[in-house]
Design a protein around this motif. Structure first.
Motif, PDB file in Angstrom:
ATOM      1  N   ASN A 173       0.826  -1.215   0.000  1.00 51.10           N
ATOM      2  CA  ASN A 173       0.000   0.000   0.000  1.00 51.10           C
ATOM      3  C   ASN A 173       0.853   1.256   0.000  1.00 51.10           C
ATOM      4  O   ASN A 173       0.537   2.230  -0.693  1.00 51.10           O
ATOM      5  CB  ASN A 173      -0.928   0.019   1.204  1.00 51.10           C
ATOM      6  N   LEU A 174       1.923   1.228   0.788  1.00 49.30           N
ATOM      7  CA  LEU A 174       2.812   2.392   0.857  1.00 49.30           C
ATOM      8  C   LEU A 174       3.557   2.585  -0.465  1.00 49.30           C
ATOM      9  O   LEU A 174       3.772   3.717  -0.911  1.00 49.30           O
ATOM     10  CB  LEU A 174       3.810   2.221   2.012  1.00 49.30           C
ATOM     11  N   ILE A 175       3.935   1.486  -1.104  1.00 43.88           N
ATOM     12  CA  ILE A 175       4.603   1.563  -2.405  1.00 43.88           C
ATOM     13  C   ILE A 175       3.643   2.130  -3.454  1.00 43.88           C
ATOM     14  O   ILE A 175       4.040   2.914  -4.324  1.00 43.88           O
ATOM     15  CB  ILE A 175       5.100   0.162  -2.843  1.00 43.88           C
ATOM     16  N   ASP A 176       2.365   1.754  -3.324  1.00 45.73           N
ATOM     17  CA  ASP A 176       1.358   2.217  -4.291  1.00 45.73           C
ATOM     18  C   ASP A 176       0.942   3.665  -4.068  1.00 45.73           C
ATOM     19  O   ASP A 176       0.097   4.185  -4.813  1.00 45.73           O
ATOM     20  CB  ASP A 176       0.117   1.328  -4.215  1.00 45.73           C
ATOM     21  N   GLY A 177       1.478   4.300  -3.021  1.00 44.86           N
ATOM     22  CA  GLY A 177       1.209   5.727  -2.823  1.00 44.86           C
ATOM     23  C   GLY A 177       0.393   6.087  -1.608  1.00 44.86           C
ATOM     24  O   GLY A 177       0.125   7.274  -1.360  1.00 44.86           O
ATOM     25  N   LEU A 178      -0.029   5.079  -0.834  1.00 43.18           N
ATOM     26  CA  LEU A 178      -0.780   5.371   0.389  1.00 43.18           C
ATOM     27  C   LEU A 178       0.190   5.808   1.485  1.00 43.18           C
ATOM     28  O   LEU A 178       1.161   5.100   1.781  1.00 43.18           O
ATOM     29  CB  LEU A 178      -1.539   4.122   0.838  1.00 43.18           C
ATOM     30  N   SER A 179      -0.047   6.965   2.090  1.00 35.88           N
ATOM     31  CA  SER A 179       0.844   7.440   3.148  1.00 35.88           C
ATOM     32  C   SER A 179       0.539   6.712   4.450  1.00 35.88           C
ATOM     33  O   SER A 179      -0.521   6.098   4.607  1.00 35.88           O
ATOM     34  CB  SER A 179       0.679   8.945   3.354  1.00 35.88           C
ATOM     35  N   GLU A 221      -2.553   8.100   5.980  1.00 32.84           N
ATOM     36  CA  GLU A 221      -3.767   7.595   5.350  1.00 32.84           C
ATOM     37  C   GLU A 221      -4.047   6.159   5.770  1.00 32.84           C
ATOM     38  O   GLU A 221      -5.211   5.759   5.891  1.00 32.84           O
ATOM     39  CB  GLU A 221      -3.633   7.679   3.827  1.00 32.84           C
TER      40      GLU A 221
END
Length: 277
Positions: A95-101, A104
């Motif tokens: 999720n973090l790699i996909d752009g979720l901070s 978030e």
């Protein structure tokens, strides 16, 4: 907010264990209605719970929210397993790699806490309203919608309890250990409260101190309703026992639990922010 909630609901949809726990929880809430049909006929002794007034308005709001609050452990397992699965399945990192901070991520879990709490409260409201109109001796509008503050207290209670579970899930990463830790913390608080109560018998010192502790503050939101029944009160009067309590929902009790909820969410975010994933 809706985007984050959709992500969490999509994860739940593919988690069979979580779906079973959620279904079990709501089935048990519906089974509160079984109290209405419990009867004991032993010779001259006849005992029918519904006839004792447990489903009378406005008492039903107190009774049902108290009983439903005892079942919150099922949804706690869902909250904790949601967090632990993020670590074990490596979805958090993805999720973090996909752009979720990280902010978030924590917000998405907190939104699920709010969603579960709100849906549970609405469900209890509907079940209680239906049972009340079926069994209550009083169905006047002004009486039916009296004491609805118990629903607010129930909602806040769930938010506080699930936020605590969320924090432990982030802290410990393993659902079984997180739940076991919560049980140990509960026992530690209860035992220490019992010791303080025993050494200060006849005073309110223990309650005055422990009203600010996590589990005691959650319990204080909705006091036990059984002693409020007229039949119980009559029996107590016959044996000259005073069991009168303050059953009201107090604003400061709600504030304490909301304070713990905010602290748990903040600490969850701080832990995740400093953790190397």
């Amino acid at each position: 907010m809706l985007r984050l909630l959709k992500i969490e609901f999509d994860k739940l949809r593919y988690n069979k264990a979580s779906r079973i726990l959620i279904l079990t929880y709501f089935i048990l809430l519906v089974l509160i209605a079984l109290f209405a049909v419990i009867k004991f006929d032993i010779g001259p002794v006849k005992f029918h719970l519904a006839e004792m007034g447990i489903f009378n308005f406005p008492y039903i709001w107190h009774f049902n929210t108290f009983v439903a609050g005892l079942l919150k452990f099922f949804l706690l397992l869902v909250i904790v397993s949601m967090v632990s699965n993020e670590y074990s399945n490596k979805t958090l990192k993805q999720n973090l790699i996909d752009g979720l901070s990280k902010k978030e991520f924590i917000l998405s879990k907190f939104y699920m806490v709010l969603a579960f709490s709100l849906i549970s409260t609405a469900f209890v409201f509907v079940v209680s309203l239906a049972l009340g109109y079926i069994y209550s001796s009083y169905t006047e509008f002004s009486i039916v919608f009296t004491d609805l503050e118990y629903l607010l207290a129930f909602f806040v209670k769930l938010v506080g309890f699930f936020s605590f579970g969320l924090f432990l899930g982030v802290l410990i990463k393993r659902s079984a250990f997180a739940v076991a830790t919560m049980v140990v913390l509960f026992l530690a608080e209860f035992i220490s409260w019992s010791i303080v109560s025993a050494y200060n018998r006849g005073t309110d010192l223990a309650d005055s101190i422990y009203q600010y502790m996590p589990f005691k503050s959650l319990w204080n939101l909705i006091d036990e309703p059984v002693s409020r029944l007229s039949a119980v009160q009559t029996l107590a009067n016959q044996i000259e026992e005073d069991i009168s309590y303050d059953y009201s929902v107090h604003w400061y009790e709600i504030t304490i639990v909301l304070g713990w909820s905010a602290l748990f969410i903040f600490l969850s975010y701080q832990l995740l922010k400093k953790r190397d994933l």
